[in-house]
Design a protein around this motif. Structure first.
Motif, PDB file in Angstrom:
ATOM      1  N   LEU A 144       0.905  -1.266  -0.025  1.00  0.00           N
ATOM      2  CA  LEU A 144       0.009   0.000   0.046  1.00  0.00           C
ATOM      3  C   LEU A 144       0.780   1.283   0.137  1.00  0.00           C
ATOM      4  O   LEU A 144       1.985   1.449   0.571  1.00  0.00           O
ATOM      5  CB  LEU A 144      -0.847  -0.027   1.261  1.00  0.00           C
ATOM      6  N   SER A 145       0.474   2.241  -0.834  1.00  0.00           N
ATOM      7  CA  SER A 145       1.187   3.484  -0.653  1.00  0.00           C
ATOM      8  C   SER A 145       1.083   3.944   0.875  1.00  0.00           C
ATOM      9  O   SER A 145       0.042   3.789   1.599  1.00  0.00           O
ATOM     10  CB  SER A 145       0.394   4.593  -1.579  1.00  0.00           C
ATOM     11  N   ASP A 146       1.831   5.040   1.243  1.00  0.00           N
ATOM     12  CA  ASP A 146       1.714   5.663   2.726  1.00  0.00           C
ATOM     13  C   ASP A 146       0.317   6.049   2.910  1.00  0.00           C
ATOM     14  O   ASP A 146      -0.070   6.012   4.202  1.00  0.00           O
ATOM     15  CB  ASP A 146       2.803   6.532   2.851  1.00  0.00           C
ATOM     16  N   LYS A 147      -0.079   6.782   1.797  1.00  0.00           N
ATOM     17  CA  LYS A 147      -1.504   7.356   2.295  1.00  0.00           C
ATOM     18  C   LYS A 147      -2.545   6.436   2.463  1.00  0.00           C
ATOM     19  O   LYS A 147      -3.517   6.682   3.209  1.00  0.00           O
ATOM     20  CB  LYS A 147      -1.726   8.245   1.010  1.00  0.00           C
ATOM     21  N   ASP A 148      -2.617   5.483   1.508  1.00  0.00           N
ATOM     22  CA  ASP A 148      -3.632   4.376   1.462  1.00  0.00           C
ATOM     23  C   ASP A 148      -3.386   3.554   2.797  1.00  0.00           C
ATOM     24  O   ASP A 148      -4.392   3.159   3.577  1.00  0.00           O
ATOM     25  CB  ASP A 148      -3.388   3.596   0.503  1.00  0.00           C
ATOM     26  N   PHE A 149      -2.264   3.232   3.363  1.00  0.00           N
ATOM     27  CA  PHE A 149      -1.648   2.540   4.461  1.00  0.00           C
ATOM     28  C   PHE A 149      -2.278   3.265   5.620  1.00  0.00           C
ATOM     29  O   PHE A 149      -2.918   2.733   6.529  1.00  0.00           O
ATOM     30  CB  PHE A 149      -0.324   2.266   4.640  1.00  0.00           C
ATOM     31  N   GLN A 150      -2.042   4.629   5.845  1.00  0.00           N
ATOM     32  CA  GLN A 150      -2.230   5.376   6.873  1.00  0.00           C
ATOM     33  C   GLN A 150      -3.939   5.345   7.226  1.00  0.00           C
ATOM     34  O   GLN A 150      -4.743   5.118   8.257  1.00  0.00           O
ATOM     35  CB  GLN A 150      -1.907   6.645   6.910  1.00  0.00           C
ATOM     36  N   CYS A 151      -4.671   5.487   5.857  1.00  0.00           N
ATOM     37  CA  CYS A 151      -5.992   5.557   5.909  1.00  0.00           C
ATOM     38  C   CYS A 151      -6.655   4.056   6.194  1.00  0.00           C
ATOM     39  O   CYS A 151      -7.675   4.293   7.049  1.00  0.00           O
ATOM     40  CB  CYS A 151      -6.583   5.987   4.481  1.00  0.00           C
ATOM     41  N   ALA A 152      -6.129   3.039   5.790  1.00  0.00           N
ATOM     42  CA  ALA A 152      -6.536   1.670   6.261  1.00  0.00           C
ATOM     43  C   ALA A 152      -6.326   1.478   7.683  1.00  0.00           C
ATOM     44  O   ALA A 152      -7.193   0.790   8.516  1.00  0.00           O
ATOM     45  CB  ALA A 152      -5.867   0.608   5.442  1.00  0.00           C
ATOM     46  N   VAL A 153      -5.201   1.659   8.387  1.00  0.00           N
ATOM     47  CA  VAL A 153      -4.891   1.752   9.794  1.00  0.00           C
ATOM     48  C   VAL A 153      -5.899   2.418  10.558  1.00  0.00           C
ATOM     49  O   VAL A 153      -6.335   1.879  11.512  1.00  0.00           O
ATOM     50  CB  VAL A 153      -3.413   1.946  10.096  1.00  0.00           C
ATOM     51  N   LYS A 154      -6.443   3.693  10.219  1.00  0.00           N
ATOM     52  CA  LYS A 154      -6.965   4.651  11.141  1.00  0.00           C
ATOM     53  C   LYS A 154      -8.566   4.071  10.943  1.00  0.00           C
ATOM     54  O   LYS A 154      -9.363   4.407  11.980  1.00  0.00           O
ATOM     55  CB  LYS A 154      -7.020   5.932  10.603  1.00  0.00           C
ATOM     56  N   LEU A 155      -8.911   3.172  10.047  1.00  0.00           N
ATOM     57  CA  LEU A 155     -10.042   2.718   9.651  1.00  0.00           C
ATOM     58  C   LEU A 155     -10.525   1.572  10.673  1.00  0.00           C
ATOM     59  O   LEU A 155     -11.676   1.270  10.920  1.00  0.00           O
ATOM     60  CB  LEU A 155     -10.248   2.247   8.325  1.00  0.00           C
ATOM     61  N   LEU A 156      -9.283   1.105  11.198  1.00  0.00           N
ATOM     62  CA  LEU A 156      -9.672  -0.259  12.034  1.00  0.00           C
ATOM     63  C   LEU A 156     -10.644  -0.032  13.030  1.00  0.00           C
ATOM     64  O   LEU A 156     -11.204  -0.911  13.611  1.00  0.00           O
ATOM     65  CB  LEU A 156      -8.064  -0.699  12.371  1.00  0.00           C
ATOM     66  N   PRO A 157     -10.526   0.808  13.949  1.00  0.00           N
ATOM     67  CA  PRO A 157     -11.412   1.161  15.113  1.00  0.00           C
ATOM     68  C   PRO A 157     -12.852   1.174  14.938  1.00  0.00           C
ATOM     69  O   PRO A 157     -13.754   1.001  15.599  1.00  0.00           O
ATOM     70  CB  PRO A 157     -10.894   2.381  15.774  1.00  0.00           C
ATOM     71  N   SER A 158     -12.996   1.624  13.578  1.00  0.00           N
ATOM     72  CA  SER A 158     -14.563   1.477  12.986  1.00  0.00           C
ATOM     73  C   SER A 158     -15.026   0.053  12.744  1.00  0.00           C
ATOM     74  O   SER A 158     -16.107  -0.067  12.362  1.00  0.00           O
ATOM     75  CB  SER A 158     -14.656   2.431  11.692  1.00  0.00           C
ATOM     76  N   LYS A 371     -10.765   0.245  -1.157  1.00  0.00           N
ATOM     77  CA  LYS A 371     -10.860  -1.352  -1.905  1.00  0.00           C
ATOM     78  C   LYS A 371      -9.934  -1.574  -2.920  1.00  0.00           C
ATOM     79  O   LYS A 371      -9.426  -2.715  -3.094  1.00  0.00           O
ATOM     80  CB  LYS A 371     -12.470  -1.413  -1.992  1.00  0.00           C
ATOM     81  N   GLU A 372      -9.899  -0.585  -3.879  1.00  0.00           N
ATOM     82  CA  GLU A 372      -9.055  -0.795  -5.016  1.00  0.00           C
ATOM     83  C   GLU A 372      -7.625  -0.943  -4.949  1.00  0.00           C
ATOM     84  O   GLU A 372      -7.003  -1.960  -5.281  1.00  0.00           O
ATOM     85  CB  GLU A 372      -9.328   0.140  -6.103  1.00  0.00           C
ATOM     86  N   ALA A 373      -7.248  -0.112  -3.912  1.00  0.00           N
ATOM     87  CA  ALA A 373      -5.927  -0.351  -3.437  1.00  0.00           C
ATOM     88  C   ALA A 373      -5.495  -1.772  -2.776  1.00  0.00           C
ATOM     89  O   ALA A 373      -4.485  -2.207  -2.842  1.00  0.00           O
ATOM     90  CB  ALA A 373      -5.574   0.752  -2.616  1.00  0.00           C
ATOM     91  N   ALA A 377      -3.059  -4.249  -3.667  1.00  0.00           N
ATOM     92  CA  ALA A 377      -1.876  -4.825  -2.561  1.00  0.00           C
ATOM     93  C   ALA A 377      -1.898  -6.632  -2.542  1.00  0.00           C
ATOM     94  O   ALA A 377      -1.169  -7.058  -2.238  1.00  0.00           O
ATOM     95  CB  ALA A 377      -2.205  -4.241  -1.474  1.00  0.00           C
ATOM     96  N   LYS A 378      -3.243  -7.031  -2.567  1.00  0.00           N
ATOM     97  CA  LYS A 378      -3.484  -8.610  -2.262  1.00  0.00           C
ATOM     98  C   LYS A 378      -2.961  -9.222  -3.325  1.00  0.00           C
ATOM     99  O   LYS A 378      -2.240 -10.267  -3.208  1.00  0.00           O
ATOM    100  CB  LYS A 378      -5.012  -8.709  -2.265  1.00  0.00           C
ATOM    101  N   GLU A 379      -3.039  -8.611  -4.587  1.00  0.00           N
ATOM    102  CA  GLU A 379      -2.616  -9.382  -5.740  1.00  0.00           C
ATOM    103  C   GLU A 379      -1.035  -9.307  -5.886  1.00  0.00           C
ATOM    104  O   GLU A 379      -0.447 -10.442  -6.274  1.00  0.00           O
ATOM    105  CB  GLU A 379      -3.136  -8.613  -7.117  1.00  0.00           C
ATOM    106  N   CYS A 380      -0.428  -8.299  -5.452  1.00  0.00           N
ATOM    107  CA  CYS A 380       1.034  -8.270  -5.349  1.00  0.00           C
ATOM    108  C   CYS A 380       1.657  -9.231  -4.139  1.00  0.00           C
ATOM    109  O   CYS A 380       2.734  -9.959  -4.289  1.00  0.00           O
ATOM    110  CB  CYS A 380       1.720  -6.875  -4.871  1.00  0.00           C
ATOM    111  N   ILE A 381       0.868  -9.325  -3.014  1.00  0.00           N
ATOM    112  CA  ILE A 381       1.266 -10.423  -2.012  1.00  0.00           C
ATOM    113  C   ILE A 381       0.956 -11.761  -2.634  1.00  0.00           C
ATOM    114  O   ILE A 381       2.002 -12.652  -2.414  1.00  0.00           O
ATOM    115  CB  ILE A 381       0.463 -10.221  -0.751  1.00  0.00           C
ATOM    116  N   GLU A 382      -0.050 -12.058  -3.300  1.00  0.00           N
ATOM    117  CA  GLU A 382      -0.321 -13.384  -3.924  1.00  0.00           C
ATOM    118  C   GLU A 382       1.013 -13.576  -5.079  1.00  0.00           C
ATOM    119  O   GLU A 382       1.462 -14.803  -5.158  1.00  0.00           O
ATOM    120  CB  GLU A 382      -1.302 -13.462  -4.609  1.00  0.00           C
ATOM    121  N   LYS A 383       1.274 -12.715  -5.697  1.00  0.00           N
ATOM    122  CA  LYS A 383       2.288 -12.726  -6.785  1.00  0.00           C
ATOM    123  C   LYS A 383       3.668 -12.971  -6.153  1.00  0.00           C
ATOM    124  O   LYS A 383       4.476 -13.988  -6.662  1.00  0.00           O
ATOM    125  CB  LYS A 383       2.466 -11.436  -7.660  1.00  0.00           C
TER     126      LYS A 383
END
Length: 530
Positions: A144-158, A371-373, A377-383
């Protein structure tokens, strides 16, 4: 002598490592010390063999091979950092802008990850509430890019789900993230299985349990169904997980709740990666989750992890339906064909009759762009997983080929084949020589008579399919006899006419000119005059 001192010095390092690993309560085969005669060549060779066996035992243990002590011993250059100190520095930096949190104490070595640290926390607003902070830096699968990563982490409490453990606070920076959750006094599902205390070090809790006992059938069915439901939820949301194991499941009464959703965002390796990376059919994060569920189900059933994967035979279980599910996840056939979907496992008899009474409605709203990001990222992990599996597969094929080629049976076969090839080469060389000789004879006969061949020369036998030594060239022709005095023509001498030759030689030697009869001649050379 230099090598001898090196072995003795290295043995002291082994001894120090072994002392540190005694917390695991395992009996490890470290060779004993020897004060006299420790420079003998035979002793050094024996000591080297014993130390190599010691390392083989450590690396064969899934828990020991992943612990910080062993990794630092095997690779001190890459594991020399004090991660607890680094984690404290990052946590202090985080809380400069969040003064309501306070670190009580570090929870040393309660987890298996080297680059993940835990701290007991409290809130200044609610000092009696015990919280646990986990800090970790990025792993190799962080895409994930830094921006998407920080957004996803801060989404966890929700995220709200009856089988996901609640996150109180989460934040991230450019290199790491920290997450705060309530501290669970009862510990994890692994603590329940191993009868362990949650705050004890990981090696002490799980390496050598005093009593091995699985859970009751109803617990297996209920906990299994709850975990499958949360996996299905995450898969439908497109949120990658890949980190299921019994230490990532906490207990709240009869309810299981999943931990560490942030691990996949951070790109951390899975606890069971060394297992599923061996099988090329497990190449998606959904398949990884299902395979890890197989490990978890085995541990709940038998009170310990499987000795090896795939599992050839399953011990007696509380129900045949348990074995049926395990066979679909951990057997050799299952690993060759791939993992079933979570929805298919939920339909199996072991879980289909379990009624879940929790009425909490799952909620986890993920923006479309994120979701797209996450999908990318999931596809890169699987690759990366697929590429790693390909390399492992090629290495295993090469290792098998080398082992097969180096076996005693193969060495004997190669020796026999080499002998046959040598004989065949010699025979072909002889045939080529014979053909050249025959061609030279034919070319010489075009301008002159061909040389005489002894009639007693044997005809070479048929050589079809038989390797023989090539025949020698024919002997040179015998020189002609001197002309006979009486002008008669005699046949060539042969072994059968030896008596005739002796008589002829005798008559030549005894020849006397005076014994010849006088002959009457008519001389017509004188001219006649009529």
């Amino acid at each position: 002598m230099e090598n001898s001192w090196q072995i003795v010095r290295r043995y002291s390092d082994f001894d120090l490592l072994n002392s540190s690993l005694q917390i695991s309560a395992l009996s490890l085969p470290l060779p004993p010390k020897k004060l006299i005669g420790n420079m003998d060549r035979e002793f050094i060779a024996e000591r080297q063999k014993g130390l190599q066996n010691y390392l083989s035992v450590l690396t064969a243990s899934h828990i020991l091979s992943n612990c910080e002590l062993v990794k630092k011993f095997l690779d001190p250059n890459n594991y020399s950092v004090n991660y607890t100190e680094i984690a404290l520095q990052h946590v202090s930096m985080f809380f400069r802008s969040e003064p309501k949190w306070e670190v009580v104490e570090p929870l040393k070595d309660i987890g298996w990850r080297i680059r993940k640290r835990y701290f007991l926390m409290k809130s200044k607003n609610q000092p009696k509430e015990r919280l646990m902070l986990s800090w970790a830096d990025f792993g190799p699968d962080k895409y994930l890019s830094d921006k998407d990563f920080q957004c996803a982490v801060k989404l966890l409490p929700s995220c709200s789900h009856p089988y996901i453990y609640k996150v109180t606070f989460a934040t991230a920076n450019e290199s790491s993230a920290l997450v705060i959750r309530p501290f669970n006094e009862k510990g994890t599902l692994k603590d329940l299985i191993y009868k362990a205390k949650p705050k004890d070090p990981f090696l002490k809790k799980y390496c050598n349990p005093k009593k091995i006992q699985g859970l009751e059938l109803q617990q297996i069915k209920t906990f299994g169904r709850q975990i499958l439901e949360v996996l299905k939820f995450l898969h439908e949301k497109g949120f990658p997980y890949g980190h299921l194991h019994s230490s990532n499941v906490v207990l709240d009464g009869d309810t299981c709740r999943l931990l560490d959703l942030e691990n996949s965002l951070l790109g951390l390796p899975s606890f069971y990666r060394s297992y599923f990376s061996q099988f090329r059919k497990i190449n998606t994060l959904e398949g990884v989750d299902v395979h890890c569920f197989g490990h978890l189900l085995y541990e709940m059933t038998y009170g310990r992890p499987p000795d090896s994967i795939p599992v050839d035979g399953f011990p007696p279980a509380p129900s045949a339906s348990v074995v049926s599910v395990l066979e679909s996840l951990l057997s050799c056939e299952a690993l060759k064909n791939g993992m079933p979907a979570v929805s298919k496992i939920l339909q199996m008899s072991l879980f289909s009759d379990i009624l879940l009474t929790n009425s909490e409605k799952p909620q986890f709203k993920i923006p479309t762009k994120l979701k797209e990001a996450l999908k990318a990222a999931k596809e890169c992990i699987e690759k990366r997983l697929t590429e790693e599996q390909k390399l492992i597969h090629q290495h295993r094929r090469l290792t098998r080929a080398q082992s097969h080629h180096g076996s005693e049976e193969e060495k004997k076969k190669r020796k026999i084949l080499a002998r046959k090839k040598s004989k065949l080469t010699a025979f072909e060389s002889g045939e080529e020589h014979l053909a050249k000789y025959s061609n030279s004879n034919n070319s010489a006969g075009s301008g002159a008579s061909s040389p005489m061949t002894s009639p007693s020369s044997p005809t070479p036998p048929s050589t079809a399919g038989v390797s023989t030594i090539p025949p020698p060239p024919p002997p040179p022709a015998a020189p002609p006899l001197p002309p006979q005095m009486d002008g008669a023509v005699h046949p060539d001498p042969s072994p059968a006419d030896s008596a005739s030759r002796e008589a002829l030689l005798s008559s030549i030697q005894n020849f006397q000119k005076g014994a010849l009869k006088k002959a009457d001649t008519c001389d017509y050379s004188v001219p006649r005059i009529s």
